[in-house]
Design an enzyme around this catalytic site. Structure first.
Site, PDB file in Angstrom:
ATOM      1  N   ASP A  36       3.106  -4.027   5.138  1.00 53.65           N
ATOM      2  CA  ASP A  36       3.447  -2.737   4.528  1.00 53.65           C
ATOM      3  C   ASP A  36       2.294  -2.224   3.663  1.00 53.65           C
ATOM      4  OD1 ASP A  36       5.678  -0.825   3.761  1.00 53.65           O
ATOM      5  OD2 ASP A  36       5.142  -1.560   1.768  1.00 53.65           O
ATOM      6  N   GLU A  44       0.692  -1.431   8.919  1.00 54.38           N
ATOM      7  CA  GLU A  44       1.110  -0.042   8.644  1.00 54.38           C
ATOM      8  C   GLU A  44      -0.141   0.718   8.259  1.00 54.38           C
ATOM      9  OE1 GLU A  44       3.816   2.972   6.032  1.00 54.38           O
ATOM     10  OE2 GLU A  44       3.059   1.145   5.115  1.00 54.38           O
TER      11      GLU A  44
HETATM   12  C1  NOJ Z   1       6.006   1.985   3.792  1.00 54.98           C
HETATM   13  C2  NOJ Z   1       7.411   1.787   4.266  1.00 54.98           C
HETATM   14  O1  NOJ Z   1       7.462   1.980   5.661  1.00 54.98           O
HETATM   15  C3  NOJ Z   1       8.258   2.765   3.501  1.00 54.98           C
HETATM   16  O2  NOJ Z   1       9.558   2.848   4.027  1.00 54.98           O
HETATM   17  C4  NOJ Z   1       8.249   2.346   2.058  1.00 54.98           C
HETATM   18  O3  NOJ Z   1       8.969   3.290   1.287  1.00 54.98           O
HETATM   19  C5  NOJ Z   1       6.815   2.245   1.510  1.00 54.98           C
HETATM   20  N1  NOJ Z   1       5.919   1.602   2.406  1.00 54.98           N
HETATM   21  C6  NOJ Z   1       6.780   1.483   0.212  1.00 54.98           C
HETATM   22  O4  NOJ Z   1       6.940   0.106   0.435  1.00 54.98           O
END
Ligand code: NOJ
Ligand code: CA
Length: 577
Positions: free
Chosen positions: A240, A300
């Site tokens: 993430d 991500e």
């Molecule tokens: C990316 C995640 O996909 C999202 O849903 C989240 O709110 C943020 N990172 C913070 O962790």
């Protein structure tokens, strides 16, 4: 928003048909399902298996509390196996106050009771393994929850041994925060903590304090967390928010740039708290730990250009699968635009990772659909990302044509982003609604009250109904997923772009020395006549055999030197070699 609600008439009949997990008309043959998508290197399974993202709150509820859970996921493994995916990525299911629905983790080595127990998790991994499905978890390592014991200790006093695990600073004179940085979720990035009179830094919500990655103890703790799950049989992590791991410790202000964000704040050029080069050192360490277990890292990785995306691969020593959102966010069904994005990745010489949708972006149904031809468009997108060379990451429900179901009243909004940014920003509830299993109340997701409502279209867009409809989006996905596994050209072949800069048709060949598959996607409502589509490829065939198509029968013969495509037609043809 596009609402493509169909008649409800079929619903009554369907309830009689029973289980959504029953064998559909077009299921993949048993031998295809049983055959792992093998490559020479078994550690590279992730090159050929499709990764299916599950938002656990919304997939299947086993105890009728309205919230999906691990036993719910386990109960649907046969469905996933029949669908033909090779891995599930479960977004955070760890203990959490759920301020950001699990992305605020308060214990990295447990399961949140609302999702089940560690035993349930172990059982899920074991049951998934029996079906050749791997489990990928979500590693949220930019920040923890403010309720994590690390943060509780850190904030207890300036001399706490954990003080330096987070980013604490004095404010500026006059009660101002240390600098002008903004949190992504609508507030300054600093929160004053009265216990010690210092501010802590948070890139996301104030309840998500950023870890201090410059502290080796933090790094070690996170690497240990990753190993803990690898030892439990987890096949990898989706990482993430990796671009926010580091900040400039001198805390210079970010320059204010033109425009305002969705919360109405002047925009900033986030050069001092985003995309710092140190991120790549952390990724190398996470990768080293992953390599000890033959695990995969999915990133991500929101990027502005291909050079930035390329950096996440390192020299093959960082993230194996950095997700390419530039591809998924083309946001219009445009052959030239997709062709351009594919070329950028192919030319970069990296292993592509194609994503169309996820839990943070409006469903593809709404972003790409035109309100009239949404089914055909959903199939076109499916054919695109499932036949390209590369790994495909799919979001639950895309295989049904699930639509966004955005809240219409502020008081119904669950996602704090939507509460803060209403009405411009409605938040992410719309793309996180329950999976649609049956034509029943709440789409058969729960016997209770679901945490988010399903759209009316769930009465026709659901697993049960679509399983029995040979022309459904679901059965088209199954066909594509089975082909991807079984056809050597789709599994191992290179990518050869065809038809130059045709404005309407995206055409390409997947080709090995022994096999070739031609993919034709008419992304327009025109009726193009294609002549000599294979020109320049060295392939002499005049006739091909339909492997999958939206408007022709499987196994039909196609004259590949003269094809007329119907509007929005998808045609995938095997070419003899
Ligand atoms: C990316 C995640 O996909 C999202 O849903 C989240 O709110 C943020 N990172 C913070 O962790
Ligand atoms: Ca539940």
């Amino acid at each position: 928003m596009t609402r493509n609600v169909r008649a409800y008439a079929a619903a009554a009949v369907l309830t009689l048909l029973g289980s959504a997990d029953a064998r559909p008309a077009q299921a993949a043959p048993q031998e295809v399902l049983d055959q792992p998508s093998a490559t020479a290197d078994p550690h590279e399974w992730w090159k050929h298996e499709v990764i299916y993202e599950i938002y656990p709150r919304s997939f299947a509820d086993s105890n009728d509390d309205g919230i999906g859970d691990l036993n719910g996921i386990a109960s649907k493994l046969d469905y996933l196996r029949e669908l033909g995916v090779g891995a599930i990525w479960i977004t955070p299911c760890f203990p959490s106050p759920q301020v950001d629905f699990g992305y605020d983790v308060s214990d990295y080595e447990q399961i949140d009771p609302m999702y089940g127990t560690l035993e349930d998790f172990d059982r899920l991994v074991a049951e998934a393994k029996k079906r050749n499905i791997r489990v990928i978890l979500d590693l949220v390592v930019n920040h923890t929850s403010d309720q994590h014991r690390w943060f509780q200790e850190s904030k207890s006093s300036k001399s706490s041994p954990k003080r330096n695990w987070y980013i604490w600073r004095d404010g500026k004179p006059g009660g101002q925060p240390p600098n002008n940085w903004l949190a992504l979720f609508g507030s300054p990035a600093w929160k004053l903590d009265p216990t010690t009179g210092q501010y802590y830094y948070h890139f996301f919500y104030p309840e998500q304090p950023d870890l201090n990655w410059r502290n080796p103890e933090v790094e070690k703790a996170i690497l240990d967390v990753s190993r803990y799950w690898y030892k439990k049989g987890v096949a990898g992590f989706r990482l993430d928010a990796v671009d926010t791991l580091y900040e400039d410790p001198k805390l210079p202000d970010n320059a204010v740039i033109k425009g305002t964000d969705k919360f109405g704040r002047p925009k900033q050029d986030e050069v001092h708290n985003r995309r710092l080069p140190e991120v790549h050192d952390a990724l190398k360490k996470l990768r080293k730990a992953a390599d000890e277990y033959g695990a995969v890292l999915v990133g991500e990785t929101w990027t502005n250009d291909i050079a930035e995306l390329k950096r996440y691969y390192g020299n093959g020593d960082e993230v194996q699968l950095p997700m390419n959102f530039m591809f998924g966010m083309v946001n219009k069904l445009s052959a030239p635009e997709f062709r351009k994005q594919i070329k950028l990745v192919e030319d970069a010489g990296v292993w592509p990772v194609y994503v169309i949708s996820n839990h943070d972006i409006v469903r593809s149904w709404n972003r790409y659909g035109d309100g009239l031809n949404n089914d055909a468009i959903a199939k076109s997108l499916a054919a695109l990302y499932l036949t390209l060379r590369g790994t495909a990451v799919m979001y639950y429900g895309e295989e049904l044509g699930m639509e966004n179901n955005d809240p219409t009243r502020r008081e119904d909004v669950k996602d704090p982003i939507g509460q803060l940014g209403w009405p411009e920003e409605k938040g992410r509830d719309g793309e996180r609604t329950p999976m649609q299993w049956y034509p029943r109340t709440h789409a058969g997701f729960t016997g209770g009250t679901p945490w988010l409502p399903v759209p009316a279209s769930a009465m026709t867009r659901n697993v049960a109904l679509e399983s029995y409809d040979p022309a459904s989006i679901l059965n088209f996905y199954k066909r594509l997923l089975a082909l991807r596994r079984s056809h050597p050209a789709l599994r191992e072949g290179d990518y050869v772009p065809l038809l130059g800069d045709d404005p309407n048709v995206l055409a390409y060949l997947r080709r090995t020395n022994d096999a070739a598959v031609l993919v034709l996607l008419n992304m327009s409502t025109s009726i193009p006549n294609l002549r000599d589509v294979l020109a320049g490829t060295g392939l002499q065939a005049k006739l091909g055999r339909v492997l999958a198509a939206t408007m022709r029968s499987e196994n039909a013969t196609v004259p590949v030197d003269a094809i007329t495509l119907r509007p929005l037609e998808v045609l995938i043809v095997e070419i003899p070699r």
